[in-house]
Design an enzyme around this catalytic site. Structure first.
Site, PDB file in Angstrom:
ATOM      1  N   GLY A 103       0.798  -1.222   0.000  1.00  0.00           N
ATOM      2  CA  GLY A 103       0.000   0.000   0.000  1.00  0.00           C
ATOM      3  C   GLY A 103       0.825   1.263   0.000  1.00  0.00           C
ATOM      4  O   GLY A 103       0.346   2.327  -0.390  1.00  0.00           O
ATOM      5  N   ARG A 193      14.349   0.658   0.367  1.00  0.00           N
ATOM      6  CA  ARG A 193      14.636  -0.605   1.051  1.00  0.00           C
ATOM      7  C   ARG A 193      15.236  -1.599   0.053  1.00  0.00           C
ATOM      8  O   ARG A 193      14.879  -1.600  -1.129  1.00  0.00           O
ATOM      9  CB  ARG A 193      13.357  -1.179   1.660  1.00  0.00           C
ATOM     10  CG  ARG A 193      12.623  -0.177   2.525  1.00  0.00           C
ATOM     11  CD  ARG A 193      11.631  -0.834   3.452  1.00  0.00           C
ATOM     12  NE  ARG A 193      10.477  -1.403   2.762  1.00  0.00           N
ATOM     13  CZ  ARG A 193       9.403  -1.862   3.419  1.00  0.00           C
ATOM     14  NH1 ARG A 193       9.372  -1.834   4.742  1.00  0.00           N
ATOM     15  NH2 ARG A 193       8.382  -2.353   2.758  1.00  0.00           N
ATOM     16  N   ASP A 270       1.623 -10.777   7.091  1.00  0.00           N
ATOM     17  CA  ASP A 270       2.123 -10.021   5.938  1.00  0.00           C
ATOM     18  C   ASP A 270       3.424  -9.303   6.274  1.00  0.00           C
ATOM     19  O   ASP A 270       4.024  -8.671   5.392  1.00  0.00           O
ATOM     20  CB  ASP A 270       1.076  -9.012   5.452  1.00  0.00           C
ATOM     21  CG  ASP A 270       0.684  -8.009   6.523  1.00  0.00           C
ATOM     22  OD1 ASP A 270       0.172  -8.448   7.568  1.00  0.00           O
ATOM     23  OD2 ASP A 270       0.889  -6.806   6.336  1.00  0.00           O
TER      24      ASP A 270
END
Length: 526
Positions: A103, A193, A270
């Site tokens: 998201g 990341r 998740d």
């Protein structure tokens, strides 16, 4: 950035969402959706990891270039790449949440350098089809925490995703930091990341929940092919072996968390990596006083599902959910239950072996479990700083000698938050424990110096305490990024003495930080 050796696989080998619009929706039969990062208004580089830049194939100085800033702020898309957001589901706080997905994360590309594959992902670069009601953005405070902690964990020896860069976007982002109705604008930021892959347990769960077995098989075969290549996919036994290895990596990861006193804070399915990496640095924290029931997450304040002492149990629970997700491929529950039973059998043994290293006990003895259990009780009873206590314990000599001829209690007080409240009975328990420990040390063949080296390699001297990160955030919010770099440099050598930093950073959490926002518990807001 033509120096990067781009070799995309995830968005080349797996089914894509055919809908190219960036609208919130349920995505079916696809592992990802194509999406373009949002244009930042005025990007400014806050910090970059030269070490990580070199790991992906960049040269010294590249991180200071305008091209680097443009790409890793989301302003420019690398030529020949197709950024995307992953589709996945997950259990959040024990309840199935359905489709979640990236998201606020956008995967830029994959690069290969010196035989190592790296996926590059921007966090906070705009909305995706999986953003639900959110804006897909991130703020400076959470981005500093993720950037610093990713690299700190790597240098602690804990499996983790990494961080290449931290960039201010120049945009203001509205956030309700504590979810209490007090919204305010904060500075927007983007973190790049880096990891071999960002695949999570939830990537598999979503397809089983939707009975999309073909897509589940494609994803599992892809994951095995690229990250477990010694397994030949295609049979129930192979998928069971894949699950067994994921279980083992997850076990090893949690043992490392417990070793350094790290609390993840949001161990939803998740947020567990299929590669056994620490992923998604939200409301994490390190134990200050040794408190097994502590969680840094305000959302988890009442339930404490993700507290420090419960992390191994939650890891096992999450593995059960992954096993359920793989059932359409494995078919036989016995094959999967064997790995879950193995986790339960091995955890106490590995946990004790880890504690032995922290205590400097190289030769196993049947009384070690009792010695360690009694110590953990005492640490909790007396609000003792875990990091400082274990680091200082290495200074105890076999004959009971201590620096500056202190008594054990005087030496211990440096790690206790309220030593004046310690009653005579507890003080005696500590003295009894030390006697037990000194007797146990007589069984060791290593001398004091050799044992001290082993202990200091297991017990970090410096960790990223929440108040330290908050101090860096406060300064950065004023435009001063020096403390971000100071902490980054400090935490690159967490086991070294670094005497010039000892007085400043090898200290207990200050009392002003005990209940201060950002220094104790945190929310998921980012």
């Amino acid at each position: 950035m033509n120096k990067l050796n781009i070799q995309d696989t995830f968005n080349q080998e797996l089914p894509a969402d055919p809908n190219l619009s960036n609208t919130r929706r349920q995505v079916r039969g696809a592992c990802f959706s194509y999406v373009t990062p949002r244009q930042p208004s005025n990007p400014v580089l806050v910090h970059a990891s030269q070490e990580m830049a070199e790991a992906i194939g960049l040269a010294a100085g590249d991180t200071q270039s305008e091209e680097f800033l443009s790409i890793f702020s989301g302003a420019t898309t690398l030529e020949g790449t197709s950024p995307y957001a992953m589709c996945y589901g997950g259990h959040q706080f024990g309840s199935w949440a359905g489709q979640l997905g990236d998201g606020r994360a956008i995967n830029l590309t994959e690069v290969v350098h010196e035989g190592q594959r790296w996926a590059l992902q921007l966090k906070g670069a705009g909305e995706t089809p999986y953003s639900r009601t959110a804006d897909g953005l991130a703020v400076l405070r959470s981005s500093i925490r993720e950037h610093l902690c990713s690299e700190a964990m790597y240098h602690l020896g804990v499996p983790t995703t990494r961080s290449l860069s931290l960039v201010l976007t120049g945009d203001q982002v509205m956030r309700d930091m504590l979810y209490n109705g007090n919204t305010a604008y904060e500075k927007g930021a983007v973190v790049c990341r880096v990891a071999p892959s960002f695949i999570r347990f939830g990537n598999f769960q979503i397809f089983t929940a939707r009975d999309e077995v073909s897509t589940l098989r494609s994803l599992t075969d892809y994951t095995i092919r690229h990250f477990f290549p010694h397994i030949e996919p295609g049979t129930p036994e192979a998928y069971a072996e894949f699950f067994k290895e994921v279980s083992q990596r997850t076990l090893d990861l949690v043992i490392e968390w417990q070793r350094v006193g790290f609390v993840h804070g949001v161990m939803n399915t998740d947020n567990l990596s299929i590669l056994g990496l620490t992923i998604d640095y939200g409301p994490y924290g390190w134990l200050e006083g040794y408190e097994p029931d502590w969680t840094p997450n305000t959302t988890d304040r009442s339930q404490r599902r993700y507290r420090y002492g419960q992390q191994p149990g939650v890891a096992l629970w999450n593995l059960v959910q992954l096993a359920n997700a793989l059932m359409p491929l494995v078919k036989d529950t016995v094959l999967l239950e064997a790995s879950l039973a193995d986790f339960q059998l091995k955890f106490p043994k590995k946990y004790l072996a880890m504690l032995r290293r922290k205590l400097g006990l190289a030769t196993p003895d049947e009384g070690d479990a009792e010695l360690a259990e009694e110590l953990e009780k005492l640490l909790a009873y007396t609000e003792t700083d875990m990091t400082i206590f274990f680091r200082n314990l290495s200074k105890v000599e076999k004959d009971g000698g201590l620096p500056a001829n202190k008594t054990f209690f005087e030496h211990l007080q440096t790690a206790m938050y309220q030593p004046e409240d310690l009653n005579a009975a507890l003080q005696q328990k500590w003295e009894d424990w030390l006697d037990h420990y000194l007797q146990r040390l007589q069984l060791e063949t290593a001398n004091d110096e050799e044992r001290r080296t082993v202990m200091n390699n297991a017990n970090p001297k410096y960790v990223l305490r929440n108040y330290m990160a908050q101090l860096a955030i406060d300064q950065a919010d004023l435009g001063d990024f020096k403390l971000v770099d100071e902490l980054y440099q400090l935490l690159k050598k967490p086991y070294d003495e670094q005497p010039e930093m000892e007085e400043k950073w090898f200290v207990k959490r200050p009392e002003w930080a005990r209940n201060k926002v950002g220094c104790s518990m945190l929310s998921c807001s980012s």
